[in-house]
Design an enzyme around this catalytic site. Structure first.
Site, short mmCIF file in Angstrom:
data_model
loop_
_atom_site.label_atom_id
_atom_site.label_comp_id
_atom_site.label_asym_id
_atom_site.label_seq_id
_atom_site.Cartn_x
_atom_site.Cartn_y
_atom_site.Cartn_z
NE ARG A 1 -0.35 1.64 -15.37
CZ ARG A 1 0.16 0.43 -15.34
NH1 ARG A 1 0.23 -0.31 -16.44
NH2 ARG A 1 0.61 -0.07 -14.20
CD GLU B 1 2.79 -6.61 -14.91
OE1 GLU B 1 2.23 -6.54 -16.01
OE2 GLU B 1 3.98 -6.95 -14.77
CE1 TYR C 1 2.65 -6.58 -22.57
CE2 TYR C 1 2.12 -7.04 -20.29
CZ TYR C 1 2.55 -6.17 -21.26
OH TYR C 1 2.87 -4.88 -20.93
CG ASN D 1 -0.72 -4.62 -16.51
OD1 ASN D 1 -1.58 -3.77 -16.72
ND2 ASN D 1 0.32 -4.40 -15.73
CG HIS E 1 5.72 -0.14 -13.12
ND1 HIS E 1 4.69 0.05 -14.02
CD2 HIS E 1 6.40 -1.22 -13.57
CE1 HIS E 1 4.76 -0.87 -14.97
NE2 HIS E 1 5.79 -1.65 -14.72
CD GLU F 1 2.07 -2.97 -18.14
OE1 GLU F 1 2.64 -3.97 -18.63
OE2 GLU F 1 2.46 -2.41 -17.10
#
Length: 465
Positions: free
Chosen positions: A77, A166, A296, A294, A121, A368
Site C-alpha cells: 500500500r 484517516e 494503533y 488503521n 494521504h 495500518e
C-alpha cells in the site's frame, strides 16, 4: 509450538505514504504541498525536520521493491502525491510525476506484489490550500478530477484503491487540535474539512463506478477502542462518546448515512456543524467494496467528575475531554510504545468485532498497524526491536481471534516498510520494519522484518511459549 493459521487467500503487506518516504520534493515539476509549507514553518515539526529528502524513495524504486520481495509480501500500500501528478492542483497533468507511479506499479507487478493505492494521504497541493483547501467544496471536486487521472493511468494494473487516508487526522487533528498541517484550531473549519473529505470520497467512488473500473475501492479511517472504565452507566456512555468522536464520526456516514447524533449535538452546542447539502449523505454512503482501518492503540474511558461546560471550547486535549465529557484512564498500567501510545491488542479484536456488528461485517483490510520502537543499530549491525516484535505478535493474534469470530478481514498491512518522516515528530519516531539511516539513506532490515517475513512465509502466527 502452537500456531494459528490464516485464510489461504490472505493478503500480507506493508504500507507507506508519499510525503513520508518519497523525497524529491522539487524534482520533475512537483509543487509544494501543505506539508512542505507546514514542515518549513518554524516550530511546527520536531527538530525542524522536513520531507524534502525523507527516504529518497522517489529515486529508489528498485531498492525498495527488492526489500518488499525479500519480505515476501503479496501486497504493498502506498499513496500518490497530488502535487507531483497535478502541480497546479487542477488542470494539466505532469507526465514525469505520473510516470513515477506507473514505473512503481510495473515494478511491483513484476515482483508479483499487488499494489494498493491511496489517493489522498494528507499532502494537499499548497496552491489549492491558498484557495480554501478542504474547507471549500471545490476541493472535493478537484480531488475527483485527480482521482480520475489516476484511475485512467493505472486502469487494469491496480485492483485495490483507497480514496482518503484517516479523515479524522486530516480534519480534527489538523484543524481542531492544530497538530498536523495546516495547524489550525477552528472547530467549524474542522467539521467542514471532514465533511468535504467524505464528500470527495463518495464522489470518487461514483467516478470509479461510472468509468467502469475493474477492481475494488474503499476508504481508510483511523480507529481506536475505548473500553468503559466500569459498568456504571455514565462510564458506558463516556466510552461510547469516545468511540463516536474517532470511529463513528467518519464510519457512521459511510454505512448508516448520518453523523452520530450525540456528537453532532455536542458540536452544535459549540456553534459548529458539518456543512451538509441536499444529497451529500447519499453520495457519502454510496456502497464501497471494502473498508480499510488503521489501528494503533486504545484504552479506557471514564465519565468526567463534573459535566462539561458548553461554551468556548478552548484548545488541546482538555477541550476534547470537555467536548466528549470523558477522560482517558490507564486502568491496567499499559505498556507503551516509544510514541507513548498504549499497547492494547484486545482493543484491536474489539474494534474489528464492533465493525462487524455495527456495519454489517464489510470486507475489511487492516491498512495500518504498527509500533514506534526507536531501537538503534547495535555494534554487530543488528536492530533487535523486541518491543515491536511483541506488538506485532499480540496484534496478529488479536486479529486472528477476530477472523475466527467471523470478522471479514481480507488482509493486513504493517506500518511501515521504512522508518520515515513521522509528521509533526519529524524523524524522531521510527515505525519501520527496515531501519533508514537518514544521513546515508542506507536501509537495514530489523528483527521485526525477519519476524514478519516468517509470518508471511508460513501464513501463520506462533503463540508465545
Amino acid at each position: 509450538m502452537k500456531t494459528l493459521n490464516f485464510p489461504p487467500d490472505f493478503f500480507w503487506g506493508t504500507a507507506t505514504s508519499s510525503y513520508q518516504i518519497e523525497g524529491g520534493a522539487k524534482d520533475d515539476g512537483r509543487s509544494p504541498s501543505i506539508w512542505d509549507v507546514f514542515a518549513e514553518t518554524e516550530g511546527r515539526v520536531r527538530n525542524g525536520d522536513t520531507g524534502a529528502v525523507a527516504c529518497d524513495s522517489y529515486h529508489r524504486i528498485d531498492e525498495d521493491v527488492a526489500l518488499l520481495k525479500q519480505l515476501g509480501v503479496n501486497m504493498y500500500r502506498f499513496s500518490i502525491s497530488w502535487s507531483r501528478v497535478i502541480p497546479e492542483g487542477r488542470g494539466a497533468v505532469n507526465a514525469a510525476g505520473l510516470d513515477y507511479y506507473v514505473r512503481l506499479v510495473k515494478a511491483l507487478r513484476a515482483a508479483n506484489i499487488e499494489p494498493m493505492i491511496t489517493l489522498y494521504h494528507w499532502d494537499l497541493p499548497q496552491c489549492l490550500m491558498a484557495q480554501g483547501g478542504w474547507e471549500s467544496r471545490q476541493t472535493s471536486l478537484d480531488f475527483v478530477a485527480f482521482a480520475k487521472v489516476m484511475f485512467e493511468a493505472l486502469k487494469g494494473d491496480v485492483k485495490y484503491w483507497l480514496t482518503i487516508n484517516e479523515p479524522w487526522c486530516a480534519s480534527l487533528l489538523s484543524y481542531l487540535l492544530g497538530i498536523h498541517a495546516p495547524g489550525r484550531q477552528d472547530m467549524q473549519a474542522a467539521l467542514s474539512v471532514g465533511h468535504h473529505l467524505l464528500l470527495g470520497h463518495g464522489l470518487a467512488v461514483q467516478a470509479f463506478r461510472d468509468m467502469g473500473m475493474s477492481g475494488q475501492i474503499g476508504i481508510a479511517p483511523n480507529v481506536g477502542w475505548r473500553e468503559p472504565y466500569s459498568e456504571h452507566p455514565a462510564d458506558i456512555d463516556a466510552a461510547r462518546r469516545s468511540r463516536e468522536w474517532v470511529d463513528g464520526w467518519f464510519m457512521d456516514p459511510l454505512y448508516l448515512g448520518s453523523y452520530p447524533a450525540d456528537m453532532a449535538a455536542r458540536f452544535n452546542a459549540w456553534g459548529a456543524a458539518a456543512p451538509i447539502q441536499p444529497g451529500d449523505m447519499e453520495i457519502i454512503a454510496a456502497p464501497t467494496d471494502y473498508l480499510g482501518i488503521n489501528y494503533y492503540f486504545g484504552g479506557y474511558a471514564k465519565a468526567r467528575d463534573s459535566a462539561a461546560v458548553l461554551g468556548v471550547p478552548g484548545t488541546g486535549p482538555e477541550m476534547v475531554n470537555a467536548l466528549i465529557d470523558a477522560d482517558e484512564i490507564d486502568v491496567p498500567g499499559f505498556s507503551r510504545t516509544d510514541f507513548d501510545w498504549a499497547i492494547y491488542p484486545e482493543g484491536f479484536d474489539k474494534i474489528l468485532r464492533y465493525i462487524r456488528d455495527r456495519y454489517n461485517n464489510p470486507p475489511l483490510f487492516v491498512t495500518e498497524n504498527g509500533a514506534c520502537d526507536n531501537t538503534d543499530i547495535s555494534a554487530d549491525g543488528r536492530i533487535d526491536d523486541d518491543m515491536r516484535v511483541k506488538y506485532y505478535r499480540h496484534h496478529l493474534i488479536a486479529m486472528h481471534r477476530a477472523i475466527r469470530s467471523g470478522c471479514n478481514v481480507k488482509g493486513y498491512m504493517a506500518w511501515s516498510l521504512l522508518d520515515n518522516f513521522e509528521w509533526a515528530e519529524g524523524y524522531s519516531k521510527r515505525f519501520g520494519l527496515v531501519h533508514v539511516d537518514f544521513d546515508t539513506l542506507v536501509r537495514t532490515p530489523k528483527e521485526s522484518f525477519n519476524f514478519y517475513r516468517q509470518v508471511i512465509a508460513n501464513n501463520q502466527i506462533a503463540l508465545p511459549e
